[in-house]
Structures are given as C-alpha cells and as structure tokens.
Design a protein around this motif. Structure first.
Motif, PDB file in Angstrom:
ATOM      1  N   VAL A 151       0.835  -1.203   0.000  1.00 52.18           N
ATOM      2  CA  VAL A 151       0.000   0.000   0.000  1.00 52.18           C
ATOM      3  C   VAL A 151       0.871   1.254   0.000  1.00 52.18           C
ATOM      4  CG1 VAL A 151      -1.653   1.343   1.357  1.00 52.18           C
ATOM      5  CG2 VAL A 151      -1.993  -1.116   1.063  1.00 52.18           C
ATOM      6  N   LEU A 152       1.875   1.266   0.871  1.00 52.26           N
ATOM      7  CA  LEU A 152       2.766   2.428   0.925  1.00 52.26           C
ATOM      8  C   LEU A 152       3.544   2.597  -0.375  1.00 52.26           C
ATOM      9  CD1 LEU A 152       4.146   2.095   4.578  1.00 52.26           C
ATOM     10  CD2 LEU A 152       2.534   3.796   3.710  1.00 52.26           C
ATOM     11  N   LYS A 153       3.956   1.478  -0.973  1.00 51.94           N
ATOM     12  CA  LYS A 153       4.683   1.562  -2.236  1.00 51.94           C
ATOM     13  C   LYS A 153       3.808   2.171  -3.319  1.00 51.94           C
ATOM     14  CE  LYS A 153       7.020  -2.065  -3.290  1.00 51.94           C
ATOM     15  NZ  LYS A 153       7.325  -3.439  -3.769  1.00 51.94           N
ATOM     16  N   ASN A 154       2.540   1.725  -3.396  1.00 47.38           N
ATOM     17  CA  ASN A 154       1.629   2.265  -4.406  1.00 47.38           C
ATOM     18  C   ASN A 154       1.297   3.733  -4.138  1.00 47.38           C
ATOM     19  OD1 ASN A 154       1.519  -0.210  -5.712  1.00 47.38           O
ATOM     20  ND2 ASN A 154      -0.247  -0.901  -4.527  1.00 47.38           N
ATOM     21  N   MET A 155       1.160   4.093  -2.853  1.00 46.14           N
ATOM     22  CA  MET A 155       0.905   5.491  -2.532  1.00 46.14           C
ATOM     23  C   MET A 155       2.088   6.370  -2.924  1.00 46.14           C
ATOM     24  SD  MET A 155      -1.007   5.083   1.166  1.00 46.14           S
ATOM     25  CE  MET A 155      -1.135   6.863   1.421  1.00 46.14           C
ATOM     26  N   GLY A 156       3.304   5.866  -2.665  1.00 45.90           N
ATOM     27  CA  GLY A 156       4.483   6.614  -3.081  1.00 45.90           C
ATOM     28  C   GLY A 156       4.577   6.735  -4.595  1.00 45.90           C
ATOM     29  N   PHE A 157       4.201   5.657  -5.292  1.00 50.13           N
ATOM     30  CA  PHE A 157       4.211   5.686  -6.757  1.00 50.13           C
ATOM     31  C   PHE A 157       3.210   6.726  -7.275  1.00 50.13           C
ATOM     32  CE2 PHE A 157       2.647   4.103 -10.860  1.00 50.13           C
ATOM     33  CZ  PHE A 157       3.837   4.016 -11.560  1.00 50.13           C
ATOM     34  N   ALA A 158       2.027   6.764  -6.647  1.00 52.74           N
ATOM     35  CA  ALA A 158       1.019   7.745  -7.054  1.00 52.74           C
ATOM     36  C   ALA A 158       1.479   9.165  -6.756  1.00 52.74           C
ATOM     37  CB  ALA A 158      -0.301   7.454  -6.350  1.00 52.74           C
ATOM     38  N   ALA A 159       2.144   9.345  -5.614  1.00 55.02           N
ATOM     39  CA  ALA A 159       2.639  10.679  -5.270  1.00 55.02           C
ATOM     40  C   ALA A 159       3.686  11.148  -6.277  1.00 55.02           C
ATOM     41  CB  ALA A 159       3.226  10.669  -3.860  1.00 55.02           C
ATOM     42  N   LYS A 160       4.568  10.248  -6.699  1.00 54.79           N
ATOM     43  CA  LYS A 160       5.568  10.620  -7.696  1.00 54.79           C
ATOM     44  C   LYS A 160       4.905  10.956  -9.029  1.00 54.79           C
ATOM     45  CE  LYS A 160       9.361   7.870  -5.759  1.00 54.79           C
ATOM     46  NZ  LYS A 160      10.284   6.721  -5.979  1.00 54.79           N
ATOM     47  N   ALA A 161       3.863  10.176  -9.390  1.00 51.74           N
ATOM     48  CA  ALA A 161       3.171  10.455 -10.644  1.00 51.74           C
ATOM     49  C   ALA A 161       2.484  11.816 -10.598  1.00 51.74           C
ATOM     50  CB  ALA A 161       2.143   9.353 -10.923  1.00 51.74           C
ATOM     51  N   MET A 162       1.899  12.143  -9.442  1.00 48.40           N
ATOM     52  CA  MET A 162       1.250  13.446  -9.303  1.00 48.40           C
ATOM     53  C   MET A 162       2.277  14.571  -9.385  1.00 48.40           C
ATOM     54  SD  MET A 162      -1.292  14.706  -6.252  1.00 48.40           S
ATOM     55  CE  MET A 162      -2.403  13.351  -6.589  1.00 48.40           C
ATOM     56  N   LYS A 163       3.427  14.345  -8.766  1.00 51.44           N
ATOM     57  CA  LYS A 163       4.485  15.360  -8.819  1.00 51.44           C
ATOM     58  C   LYS A 163       4.960  15.559 -10.242  1.00 51.44           C
ATOM     59  CE  LYS A 163       8.986  16.492  -6.805  1.00 51.44           C
ATOM     60  NZ  LYS A 163      10.066  16.044  -5.896  1.00 51.44           N
ATOM     61  N   THR A 164       5.097  14.456 -10.979  1.00 57.81           N
ATOM     62  CA  THR A 164       5.511  14.559 -12.374  1.00 57.81           C
ATOM     63  C   THR A 164       4.468  15.308 -13.201  1.00 57.81           C
ATOM     64  OG1 THR A 164       6.722  12.468 -12.173  1.00 57.81           O
ATOM     65  CG2 THR A 164       6.183  13.228 -14.401  1.00 57.81           C
ATOM     66  N   ALA A 165       3.192  15.045 -12.910  1.00 59.13           N
ATOM     67  CA  ALA A 165       2.121  15.708 -13.658  1.00 59.13           C
ATOM     68  C   ALA A 165       2.098  17.204 -13.391  1.00 59.13           C
ATOM     69  CB  ALA A 165       0.781  15.085 -13.298  1.00 59.13           C
ATOM     70  N   HIS A 166       2.528  17.621 -12.193  1.00 59.70           N
ATOM     71  CA  HIS A 166       2.477  19.031 -11.823  1.00 59.70           C
ATOM     72  C   HIS A 166       3.782  19.775 -12.114  1.00 59.70           C
ATOM     73  CE1 HIS A 166      -0.951  18.173  -8.746  1.00 59.70           C
ATOM     74  NE2 HIS A 166      -1.387  18.259  -9.994  1.00 59.70           N
ATOM     75  N   GLU A 167       4.786  19.047 -12.590  1.00 66.46           N
ATOM     76  CA  GLU A 167       6.075  19.701 -12.818  1.00 66.46           C
ATOM     77  C   GLU A 167       5.971  20.818 -13.852  1.00 66.46           C
ATOM     78  OE1 GLU A 167       8.896  16.751 -13.825  1.00 66.46           O
ATOM     79  OE2 GLU A 167       9.318  16.177 -11.738  1.00 66.46           O
ATOM     80  N   ASN A 168       5.199  20.579 -14.903  1.00 66.09           N
ATOM     81  CA  ASN A 168       5.107  21.549 -15.998  1.00 66.09           C
ATOM     82  C   ASN A 168       3.945  22.522 -15.814  1.00 66.09           C
ATOM     83  OD1 ASN A 168       7.282  20.314 -17.309  1.00 66.09           O
ATOM     84  ND2 ASN A 168       5.935  18.791 -18.261  1.00 66.09           N
TER      85      ASN A 168
END
Length: 223
Positions: A103-120
């Motif tokens: 669960v924590l791994k997937n949450m971290g993966f989602a957080a990284k994806a959200m960060k990537t989406a907001h980078e630009n």
C-alpha cells in the motif's frame, strides 16, 4: 546452517534477507508439514489406544506400553498445536506487513506520478488560462445576446413615440364611445308603468251599458 536458516533463506554475514513473500511461503509450507504430522500422530494415538484395549485383560504389560506410547504421541501433538498457533500468528503478521508495504509503495508511486504531472504546471499560467476562459465565455454570451436581439433591417423606430401614438388612438376610441352613450341619453324614452291599470267597477260598467242602450232607442224613435 541451522534448520530455521535453511527454511527462511538465511545466509552468512552480509547475506540478503528473505522477502516477505518468501517468508510467508515458507511458513505455509511449514504449516502443511506440521498438519500432516498431526494427522499421523492422531492415527498413532488411536492405534495405541486400540492395542491397550485389546491387551487390557490378556497382556497387561503390552497394554501399559501402548498407553505410554499414546501419552508420548499426545505430548508431541500438543507441542505441534502450539507451534502451529505461533506460525499462524507470525504468517498473519507478515501478510499484514506485506500488505502495508505494498500500500505504501503504491501510494508513493502515485505521489511521484502526481508530482511529475504538476512539474510543468505554473500556477500563474493556470490563473491566466482561467481568466482567458472567463473572458471568452463572456464574449460568447455577448455575441449570443446580439444575435438573438430583434432588428428592423434599417427601420429604426422610437418605441416611446409608438406607445404615445397608441395611447392617443385608445383615447380617441374611448371618447367616441362616450359621445355615443351621451347622445342616447338626450332622447328620453317613455317609461313603462310598473303598476297595473285599475279595472272599472262592475256596477259602473253595467250603467254605461244601459246608457248606451237608451241612446240607441232614442236614435230609433227620432228616425
């Protein structure tokens, strides 16, 4: 290497520890082995009990030996029950820990994806974009209002003048109706009596008839 080390993949110093999935699988295999051992011991206990019953009156020594073996098997069975309980508890704890890890791994993966989406994404640019969208919506509304507004194709009339003219026409029609009503009131019509005409008395009517008869007789003599 100890038996437990073989089961859980333990190695020397610096050796990589087993993963939770590997440990859970090993514990399940151990549970299956101990369950089979339980079934075997239960069968042995039943067999020794049967032997003791058969030799109870014939061969007491054999019966006592069978009961002793039965007690040893029962002790081993109790130990296996306790071991199974401990292994089951440990396996459930590992499964819960593994679930939390995933669960924590997937949450971290989602957080990284959200960060990537907001980078630009720039908040100032987002505000500018929303302002442009609002302006375009307002412009579109103004265009729709202009298109839906009725036009006279070059004929421009003053609505106030039209209303004033309409009021004059209505006033003329009203004055005409009032004059017609006033003209009929100048010629009085005879009123119809509301009470019935009085009837002549019977005696007066009879006297008038007798007078008429006398006049007829006088006319006849004169001739």
């Amino acid at each position: 290497m100890s038996v437990f080390g073989k089961w859980f993949g333990g190695g020397g110093k610096g050796g990589k520890g087993p993963s939770p999935q590997e440990a859970i699988q090993k514990l399940r295999e151990t549970e299956e082995m101990l369950t089979k051992k339980q079934e075997y011991l239960e069968q042995k206990i039943d067999a020794e009990l049967l032997t003791a019953k058969k030799n109870g009156t014939k061969n007491k020594r054999a019966a006592l030996q069978a009961l002793k073996r039965k007690k040893r098997y029962e002790k081993q069975l109790a130990q296996i029950d306790g071991t199974l309980s401990t292994i089951e508890f440990q396996r459930e704890a590992l499964e819960n820990a593994n679930t939390n890890t995933e669960v924590l791994k997937n949450m971290g993966f989602a957080a990284k994806a959200m960060k990537t989406a907001h980078e630009n994404m720039d908040i100032d640019k987002v505000d500018d974009l929303m302002q442009d969208i609002t302006e375009q919506q307002e412009l579109a509304q103004e265009i729709s209002d202009a298109i839906s507004r009725p036009v006279g194709f070059g004929e421009d009339y003053d609505e106030d003048e039209l209303l004033a003219e309409l009021e004059e026409l209505e006033q003329e029609e009203l004055d005409k109706n009032l004059l017609e009503i006033g003209g009929t009131e100048d010629v009085p019509l005879p009123s119809v009596p509301s009470n019935p005409l009085p009837k002549k008395p019977v005696a007066q009517k009879k006297r008038e008839e007798e007078d008429e008869d006398d006049m007829e007789e006088l006319k006849a003599w004169a001739m």
